[in-house]
Design a protein around this motif. Structure first.
Motif, PDB file in Angstrom:
ATOM      1  N   LEU A  18       0.732  -1.038   0.060  1.00 53.57           N
ATOM      2  CA  LEU A  18      -0.031   0.010   0.127  1.00 53.57           C
ATOM      3  C   LEU A  18       0.792   1.176   0.036  1.00 53.57           C
ATOM      4  N   CYS A  21      -2.023   7.032   1.794  1.00 55.69           N
ATOM      5  CA  CYS A  21      -3.218   7.295   2.670  1.00 55.69           C
ATOM      6  C   CYS A  21      -3.628   8.624   2.727  1.00 55.69           C
ATOM      7  N   VAL A  36      -7.083   5.035   0.018  1.00 63.04           N
ATOM      8  CA  VAL A  36      -5.551   4.382  -0.085  1.00 63.04           C
ATOM      9  C   VAL A  36      -5.403   3.916  -1.509  1.00 63.04           C
ATOM     10  N   TRP A  75     -11.591   3.324  -1.172  1.00 63.46           N
ATOM     11  CA  TRP A  75     -11.800   4.457  -0.082  1.00 63.46           C
ATOM     12  C   TRP A  75     -12.728   3.836   0.923  1.00 63.46           C
ATOM     13  N   LYS A 368      -1.728   3.062   7.108  1.00 62.03           N
ATOM     14  CA  LYS A 368      -1.735   1.559   6.507  1.00 62.03           C
ATOM     15  C   LYS A 368      -0.269   1.223   6.663  1.00 62.03           C
ATOM     16  N   VAL A 376      -5.145  -1.409   7.067  1.00 58.74           N
ATOM     17  CA  VAL A 376      -5.399  -0.180   7.291  1.00 58.74           C
ATOM     18  C   VAL A 376      -6.037  -0.069   8.742  1.00 58.74           C
TER      19      VAL A 376
END
Length: 383
Positions: A18, A21, A36, A75, A368, A376
């Motif tokens: 990831l 954020c 994200v 999201w 995250k 997350v």
């Protein structure tokens, strides 16, 4: 005394590695939602699915039929934090930002790809952000966009898109064209500020009080200067700092803006533990707050205690190497003095943001992981 209560938003996000954020109110209910973006995983046929997406062919049904649930941009709706897919756009990295690209007053998301990839896209929600968004190619000019920002660089009253390309060592920005849905944005909109700098962390602010905004890229400030070829003059405020995250604020209440840096990838990509420091103008005197962090890739400045003074928050990435990653607040005691306090341990985070998710006037933390695990999280401010 600031305390945080942890809540896991998603322990199985539809993406690995990831990258960014963000927090923004997408529904208009007055509550910030969580956006994200991530790189994604490899699977057979992904390249063909991606090419179809690039050609404007939706692949959602096909991916569902094949049991592929990857989404690279999604999201979480506040309250409740139900997850909604935005786009299957592989290789989104740390470069992500929110801004009004269309001039409609509604937020859009800008996201760039990482290493070995060259695209920056912007995403436009429909009247209901819970349904499919439109994706537009902004540029394929550079490679690996570590940071992006939507801000008014040239004081013309309109926002521009600012970017840092690490692989091309370029600081640049694009004017938003009259038709922002044109793909890609034309070269006439591109401005190269510097083509010799590999750097992380970006801000746009009038740092010296001259009435004109400057671009801050890591430990460098770019001042507009018509006497230079690029139209910008670079001022270096610190040397020897690696892969910095960046924040700008008046920390000592002297009416001047200070710069805060953290070495977000050290020691993972460096030779020493990560440092955190603030730099005081006009000579940019260095005040080191800590020098023993493991990849403090989260750096935020906010009044966490509600006492009217801005505190500094950093958190460690973990990366499967740090057993007890820390969340640390340097509490502002006034007159440039700070007290270090660990406020949470045991859960890593990356590119976390300070945002009031509950409406109580106090900043919470939403973030995250980066890897190897994926989740997350929210840390609620319970002062």
């Amino acid at each position: 005394m600031v305390e945080f209560r942890h809540e896991r938003v998603d322990d199985q996000p539809p993406c690995v590695k990831l990258g960014f954020c963000l927090a923004v109110d997408l529904t208009g209910n007055g509550c910030d939602d969580i956006v994200v973006g991530g790189y994604g995983d490899g699977f057979p046929g992904k390249e063909y699915l991606w090419r179809a997406e690039q050609a404007g062919v939706p692949t959602g049904s096909l991916r569902s039929g094949l049991g592929i649930d990857e989404s690279n941009l999604f999201w979480y709706e506040n309250p409740g934090f139900e997850r909604h897919e935005v786009s299957f756009t592989p290789a989104l990295d740390v470069g992500g930002a929110v801004g009004d690209i269309t001039g409609s007053g509604s937020p859009n998301v800008v996201a760039g790809q990482g290493l070995n990839n060259t695209d920056v896209y912007w995403f436009e929600p429909g009247s209901d952000p819970r349904t499919r968004w439109n994706r537009y190619l902004l540029t394929s000019r550079f490679e690996k966009y570590h940071d992006l920002l939507v801000a008014d660089v040239d004081n013309d009253g309109d926002p521009e898109v600012v970017g840092l390309s690490q692989e091309d060592e370029t600081v640049f920005y694009y004017d938003i064209p009259s038709n922002p849905r044109e793909e890609p944005w034309p070269d006439r909109c591109l401005h190269v500020v510097d083509g010799t700098l590999e750097v992380e962390g970006v801000a746009v602010v009038d740092i010296d009080g001259d009435g004109q905004t400057e671009i801050i890229a890591g430990p460098h400030i770019f001042h507009r200067d018509p006497d230079t070829a690029a139209g910008w003059r670079r001022e270096q405020i610190a040397s020897g700092w690696d892969n910095t995250r960046l924040a700008v604020a008046d920390l000592d209440n002297d009416g001047e803006l200070e710069v805060v840096l953290s070495e977000g990838d050290s020691p993972h990509l460096g030779t020493h533990p990560g440092r955190v420091a603030w730099f005081d103008p006009p000579e940019w005197d260095e005040h080191v707050l800590g020098d023993d962090f493991f990849c403090p890739h989260t750096l935020e400045v906010a009044d966490f205690s509600g006492d009217g003074r801005l505190d500094i928050y950093v958190a460690e990435m973990g990366l499967g190497k740090q057993e007890e990653p820390r969340h640390v607040i340097f509490a502002n005691c006034g007159d440039g003095e700070f007290t270090e306090r660990t406020v949470y341990t045991g859960i890593e985070t990356h590119e976390a943001s300070a945002v009031d998710l509950t409406g109580n006037g106090l900043p919470d933390i939403v973030g995250k992981s980066y890897g190897p695990d994926h989740h997350v999280d929210i840390w609620y401010n319970t002062i």
